[in-house]
Design a protein around this motif. Sequence first.
Motif, PDB file in Angstrom:
ATOM      1  N   LEU A  69       0.583  -1.238   0.008  1.00 22.19           N
ATOM      2  CA  LEU A  69      -0.032   0.178  -0.061  1.00 22.19           C
ATOM      3  C   LEU A  69       0.848   1.199  -0.044  1.00 22.19           C
ATOM      4  O   LEU A  69       2.040   1.246   0.653  1.00 22.19           O
TER       5      LEU A  69
ATOM      6  N   GLN B 125      -3.867   3.825   6.936  1.00 22.39           N
ATOM      7  CA  GLN B 125      -4.544   2.566   6.707  1.00 22.39           C
ATOM      8  C   GLN B 125      -4.377   1.688   7.923  1.00 22.39           C
ATOM      9  O   GLN B 125      -3.219   1.199   8.311  1.00 22.39           O
ATOM     10  N   PRO B 126      -5.548   1.603   9.010  1.00 24.21           N
ATOM     11  CA  PRO B 126      -5.411   1.479  10.247  1.00 24.21           C
ATOM     12  C   PRO B 126      -5.389  -0.154  10.500  1.00 24.21           C
ATOM     13  O   PRO B 126      -5.113  -0.569  11.551  1.00 24.21           O
ATOM     14  N   GLU B 127      -6.004  -0.953   9.726  1.00 17.22           N
ATOM     15  CA  GLU B 127      -6.116  -2.143   9.961  1.00 17.22           C
ATOM     16  C   GLU B 127      -5.598  -3.188   8.836  1.00 17.22           C
ATOM     17  O   GLU B 127      -5.904  -2.982   7.698  1.00 17.22           O
TER      18      GLU B 127
ATOM     19  N   PHE C   2      -6.391  -5.833   6.242  1.00 12.79           N
ATOM     20  CA  PHE C   2      -7.505  -6.263   5.640  1.00 12.79           C
ATOM     21  C   PHE C   2      -7.341  -7.109   4.301  1.00 12.79           C
ATOM     22  O   PHE C   2      -6.216  -7.522   3.901  1.00 12.79           O
TER      23      PHE C   2
ATOM     24  N   GLU D  46      -9.031  -7.878   0.312  1.00 14.33           N
ATOM     25  CA  GLU D  46      -9.665  -7.471  -0.649  1.00 14.33           C
ATOM     26  C   GLU D  46     -10.481  -8.508  -1.474  1.00 14.33           C
ATOM     27  O   GLU D  46      -9.703  -9.519  -1.948  1.00 14.33           O
TER      28      GLU D  46
ATOM     29  N   HIS E 190     -19.006  -6.886   3.988  1.00  8.11           N
ATOM     30  CA  HIS E 190     -17.990  -5.693   3.753  1.00  8.11           C
ATOM     31  C   HIS E 190     -17.724  -5.236   5.401  1.00  8.11           C
ATOM     32  O   HIS E 190     -18.601  -5.060   6.192  1.00  8.11           O
ATOM     33  N   LEU E 191     -16.465  -5.057   5.532  1.00  2.60           N
ATOM     34  CA  LEU E 191     -16.052  -4.511   6.999  1.00  2.60           C
ATOM     35  C   LEU E 191     -16.409  -5.721   8.113  1.00  2.60           C
ATOM     36  O   LEU E 191     -15.776  -5.365   9.361  1.00  2.60           O
TER      37      LEU E 191
ATOM     38  N   ARG F 160      -9.752  -7.887   8.194  1.00  5.42           N
ATOM     39  CA  ARG F 160     -11.175  -7.347   7.994  1.00  5.42           C
ATOM     40  C   ARG F 160     -11.491  -7.413   6.494  1.00  5.42           C
ATOM     41  O   ARG F 160     -10.434  -7.515   5.365  1.00  5.42           O
TER      42      ARG F 160
ATOM     43  N   LEU G 104     -12.644  -6.147   2.888  1.00  6.97           N
ATOM     44  CA  LEU G 104     -13.148  -5.081   1.954  1.00  6.97           C
ATOM     45  C   LEU G 104     -13.578  -5.828   0.748  1.00  6.97           C
ATOM     46  O   LEU G 104     -12.819  -6.316  -0.044  1.00  6.97           O
ATOM     47  N   VAL G 105     -14.994  -5.657   0.407  1.00  5.26           N
ATOM     48  CA  VAL G 105     -15.447  -6.010  -0.763  1.00  5.26           C
ATOM     49  C   VAL G 105     -15.425  -4.933  -1.737  1.00  5.26           C
ATOM     50  O   VAL G 105     -15.766  -3.959  -1.647  1.00  5.26           O
TER      51      VAL G 105
ATOM     52  N   TRP H 240      -6.796 -10.483  -2.483  1.00 16.81           N
ATOM     53  CA  TRP H 240      -5.586  -9.629  -2.472  1.00 16.81           C
ATOM     54  C   TRP H 240      -5.471  -9.358  -1.013  1.00 16.81           C
ATOM     55  O   TRP H 240      -6.157  -8.849  -0.210  1.00 16.81           O
TER      56      TRP H 240
END
Lengths: 304, 861, 311, 198
Positions: free
Chosen positions: B700, B720-722, B724, B726, B739-740, B755, B757-758, B776
């Motif tokens: 990222l 970008q705190p967590e 995740f 995709e 999502h989430l 977490r 992310l959709v 990803w």
Amino acid sequence: MGSNSLYGPLDPAPDAGYVDAPPRMGFFTDTSVCIGCKACEVACKEWNAIPDDGFNLLGQSYDNTGGLSANTWRHVAFIEQPVVPSLTDALAAAGTQFLGMPLSDLPGRVTEAPRTDFRWLMMSNVCKHCTHAGCLDVCPTGSLFRTEFGTVVVQEDICNGCGYCIAACPYGVIDRREDDGRAWKCTLCYDRIGDGLTPACAQACPTQSIQFGELDELRTRAAERVDALHEAGVESARLYGHSEDDGVGGDGAFFLLLDEPEVYGLPPDPIVTTRDLPDMWKRAGIAALAMAASVAVSFLGRRG
Amino acid sequence: MAEAHPVGFQWVVEAKNRGAKVIHVDPRFSRTSALAHTHVPVRAGADIAFLGGIVNYILENEKDFREYVLAYTNASMIVSEDFQDTEDLDGLFSGFDPSTNTYDQSSWMYAGHEKHGQEHGESHVQRETAAGQQHESHGAPLPGDVPRDPTLQDPRCVYQILRRHYRRYTPEVVERLCGVPQAAFLEVCEAWTANSGRERTTALVYSVGWTQHSVGVQYIRTGAIIQLLLGNMGRPGGGVLALRGHASIQGSTDIPTLFNLLPGYLPMPHHEQHETFQQWIDAIRHPGQKGFWANAEAYAVSLLKAYFGDAATAENDWGYGWLPRLTGDHGTYRQALDMIDGKIKGYFLLGQNPAVGSAHGRAQRLGMANLDWLVVRDLYMIESATFWKNGPEVATGEITPETCRTEVFLFPAASHAEKEGTFTQTQRILQWREQAVEPPGDAHSELWFFYHLGKRIRARLAASTLPRDKGIQNLTWEYGDDEPSSEKVLQEINGYDLSTGDLLSTFNQMKPDGTTSGGCWIYTGVFADGVNQAARRKPGREQSWVAPEWGWAWPANRRTLYNRASADPDGNPWSSRKAYVWWDPAAGEWTGHDVPDFEKTKPPSYRPPEGATGVEAISGDDAFIMQGDGKGWLFAPAGLIDGPMPTHYEPAESMVRNPLYGQQANPTRKVYDRSDNPTNPSPPEQHTEVFPYVFSTSRLTEHHTAGGMSRQLAYLSELQPEMFVEVSPALAAERGLDHLGWAHIVTARAAIEARVLVTERLTPLRIEGRIVHQLWLPYHWGSEGLVTGDSANDLIGITLDPNVLIQESKVGTCDIQPGRRPVGPALLSFVEDYRRRAGLVPGHHTPIVTTHSAEDADGEQ
Amino acid sequence: MSKRGDRPMVPRAEFKSYYGRPIVRPAPWTHDIASYLFTGGLAAGSALLAAGGQLTRRPRLRRAGRVASLGAVAASGYFLVADLGRPARFHHMLRVAKPTSPMSMGTWIFSAFSAAAGAAAITEAAPLLPPGFFRRVLPPVGAAAGLGAAVVAPALATYTAVLLADTATPSWHAAYPELPFVFAGSALASGAGVGLIADPAPPVRRMAVLGAALELYGAHRIETTKGILSEPFTSGHAGTLLRAGRLLTAAGIAGALLGRRSRVVSALSGLSLLAASAITRFGIFEGGMVSARDPKYTVIPQRERLAQRNE
Amino acid sequence: MPGRTKVILVGVRTWIEGWPVYRQLTGTDPLGRGAAAQSPRSKALTARTETADRVAKSVCPYCAVGCGQRIFVKDEKVVQIEGDPDSPISRGRLCPKGSASLSLVTSPRRQQHVLYRKPFGTDWERLDLETAMDMIADRVLTAREETWEDNDAEGRPLNRTLGISSLGGATLDNEENYLIKKLFTALGAIQIENQARI
């Protein structure tokens, strides 16, 4: 103080009492070359030592900042726009609001065919430094003031945190900082431009999506950029906040967008509240007279 | 590029504004794709099918830049009759030996030169010692005179062999293997070929994720072949640009803290091949070969003089006897596994965080738990320093502080602002940094630490008479009293004329007779004329667009390599618009916008006399002066362990059976066949449905590699705190991911949570008639810092590319399930259950050779 | 009063927003400010009542009005300073006098009013003093101050309407033509409320009726003629508050008119009017906040305005 | 006496003249939205880069693009790090990581002291730098001795130890990598690696 002091086209610095003020400075943010890297957010925070906003995954694509606030004076917005034909029809059918979020639960939404096209809009949002700034007009302590460069700045040594500017901003930019009590927003790096430097975000921006300069120059450059994009087939390119005839007399920080303003969280037709102020005082005057009359009528009647 | 090299991306935006077409090929729609005209989603691991399809398009439609190809590539050279292609041997080249899984490359040689080819033993050693990395600065050894067919009709000329090799890589096959609709694929082909040739050039840019594949080097080879066919190499706006990851990763291979190289890409001596100094020198310069590499002896002797000073004499072969020898693979992954086996006592970590950054995180941490001592030098508290108390294995009970015997030292390090010295960036430019302030507290630079560690060790061994201590005793080790002088070290790297004490200005001044020294011959010239060229700061706007007076690029401040090829054989620019370097007949020398990559005064008409060798053998139209034959290689007769031409092999972990050949994956890949390093099953094995999805990892913009320099900073952590993952809406629907919400991803090595992310930026692909889902993961997270999370690299096993021993971490198979992962010991049984269902039970061996004809001869490693 | 029950739902127009986030930002004010709207109005109303009492020689009304006005002014001062982010800097309000800022104008109005109302109230204590110079001088000073306060009172009662309206909060801004009447009426009603408790003379009843009329007229127009921007005032918590306010106003007026003879009924109706006034202020405050929090109240009206302008 | 009252009067006059309301009435900004409202602090604002003691020319420590950085120092402390407009590579620009270099260098979370964890220990303890350096030197030599290999099975020289490993260099300077490689090679420690291999 000229005729357009409260509304309409105006060069704000001379009108605010600066004798031979320097040319008005501002930002032109061309979102068509923004790569969403957020260098502007970090450079701004490092220069102004702004507290962080907390560590929360918001799920708004790659935007975990949320929006402009007392602790975020540059905010990069991310909007994922799948252009799958079935999506738009499904949306219309369901009548739901397309909130820019990827909707995984929509019926008929899961298509076999790979998406036909895709757009990922990115935009570095900032205070607009309006020609007619609602925040500045309503500020009762004179903390918010017009600088010689035509920008709008909060004087942290004056602000007593009354919060009126927060309600008056048509873009929802300025905010009060929790533990500090005062209102904070982008100062267009008043300390840097005073020394002839470039604001921190414009200096850092890798693709010069954020351009700093004399507002007139930026406006001509932006017009040429829109024409170039239209010729290149990017029909959706349009300027936002560039025109002196809009509801705030034109923004000191204006944008080139690739979709409707509200998709980015921007108001489609912002008008500075000061435009209606004279009419408001007139209305209040009538009500006051009505009040006085009522009392008079009440007490002048037969002694009962 | 916009994700991990955003400021470099300004030049793509500049090009786009001037009308360039930008195409981004990537499994995932990233911020680079957002600015590209076209994003082509491809299946991770199928890049050679895609690029091979483009080679096919170029050759079938004769769209190559024919004059360039004839003059500057080995297209016309005739290959040995013994050569057999993958078309003939179901996915293997001729010379394959299943017992060692290596090739006898003699059949790949040009006709008549088979004896120069590399036989098995040598290839095996080459793989073990990642010899491919030597070729970063020079081509493989090769004889001079070679039979050719300029008409390119001979069926055994390189051009025809290439056409036959890629004949089956049709657009239809590209669609089946990569999931790219034919129309989109042809759009890329047309754009690339239309923008190449005499008047126009196309640039190929790749991020080093490309090297993180079991066929990584061959990915880059395919890109180079296309750029050679289209005449883009050595020309402005052309070439192949690698976007490397760290501030000085180019520097750390030029002056290599790597096991298999000495500075300047000289090979570390091998106990068998380079027993004597002469064997070592001949192995480097290959007497009789043409090209600049011939005077390698001068470079080697100068290095030894820099190391051992006066103690290095002709009599003791310049101290060659004191150098240690390699016996095989001593790479970082071999070391990690040796640590698990308790073979390694001490470990230094110098600004690197393998607990998160290296593949197979669990093996890295278990290895560190079995050391005697560990020294970590870093700016911040990183996961590798606290594996014993905060690592995932502490949660599962595999490591407990009370039972972990490793002694751990954490030294604070100086930051880039607190020490002076040079970084070498991705365009080979050395830039000197001035020191701004002193390091805080006990923090020091690595220069200080190793200088004073070396002084202490030399003091302890001063009186020793043991032969093993001769090397350290005779080392030149004098760089000042407290803070060693970086400038002095850089001068030693640059090298001296020992007779006069002057600093050398070019590596041509180096002598093999011990009268010159030089710590790294390719950096000689950084102190040309006694001036620190790396510290030059002439503003870009006051220079030409090549900006030669900013910093210093190796070699010889040349900014674009092989720029001789920007002129035609007669020395005139191919096009005035794209003129870069040309022959000036009046002045009788090469001139142009850059330092010519050719001998200054050798005219284009020069042809070498019969039997000439070395530099003299390079003819006026040999643009690729570092190659043994002076030509750009469409076909690599030697130097690559897995084949002369890139071939589509499926990744080590795939759910797709290779439709082109029986050979499923790269047969020469480096495998560590151990129970603690299982590989997910791939066809023709059973149980591939246990791990039904493809996953890839990358970076990222907001974080940096293993997070040590970004997850400790509030202003980056909040962006970008967590951790995740995709997933596409289709995969989210199939697996019930919200999502989430939370999900956990499982491979044969580990299970991690993230977490969800959709996003539409990932799209399912139709591969071989069925839908393949790709997900990803960013790999920055770990257990230390302001924001923590599971590490994606825990999922990845250790399977390496044979040429440079880099792990395949860009593609793998996995499963993903909703909800958080099990914790504690339950996690181990959870992953064990997956292994069992995937058939990865004790005694299982991943098949290497899978050709239909081959009986199941399982190659030993 | 519009009938309750289901409002015709505005058709669910398809509009876009940025993940549903607000576009404008609701004022950061706490309920202190809503309370100040009430106490400010009460101070103004009481001052007028006191002046009425003074001019028509009703000492009990005068005294009640002045004391109530003083109390309300003190409460207002507290609410205004407490709500500041930096209370210690409250005096910065007097740093400038900006016509473009209703709050700046309001500060000067409030200061002038407080001085006058304060003085008037203090002079009420004259009888307690020993005879002498002060005892003689105070009443006429009080009279002048009382009239001064009464003159400023209407401005004090209505400037707060301009303050709310002069924001980007959609429903407040849209209500600017009628909001001053609501606040004027509400102030009168609360003043009359004080009077009903202290001395329910006919002028007080007339004042209550006129005040209620003004307030109801303004509220009705706000709740029915602003299209989608009326929605926040008619639904949800704000809607409930405003409806309750109307009920209490009606009760208060009924009590004031019918319960002429009974002091208890008059006092109760006074209290009812006071409560109504407060609740109405909270309802208006809450309605505005709702309109700022939901982006549709910003986007849809602006889109309609653009559409009309482009026709 | 008059002297002091004059001072008070002058003081009062300057106070009045500083009062924005007075400046609104007498100056060019009657509405009090600009010149009249400007505080003395705002008038005196200046960029901390202009009042720095010195500027160091540097390069960003994050990725391999090699963006130019200028580091501003005041009273021996880094006060700002921003892009170097002279650099032909980056033209004064930086990415989010590069822009965070000021935090990277000045964060209180940076390690400043040597920490030591003894075998089977459950937490860190402080260690003096010189002592730690000696301990490392001893451990290197001990490990080297325990695992030294003079020759291979056929008697050919090996001259090495496989008992010591080192990982790291891509974030370090060339000069540092040079000394690390030189020292370990002379010690026979060949297991030297860095991020180029991952």
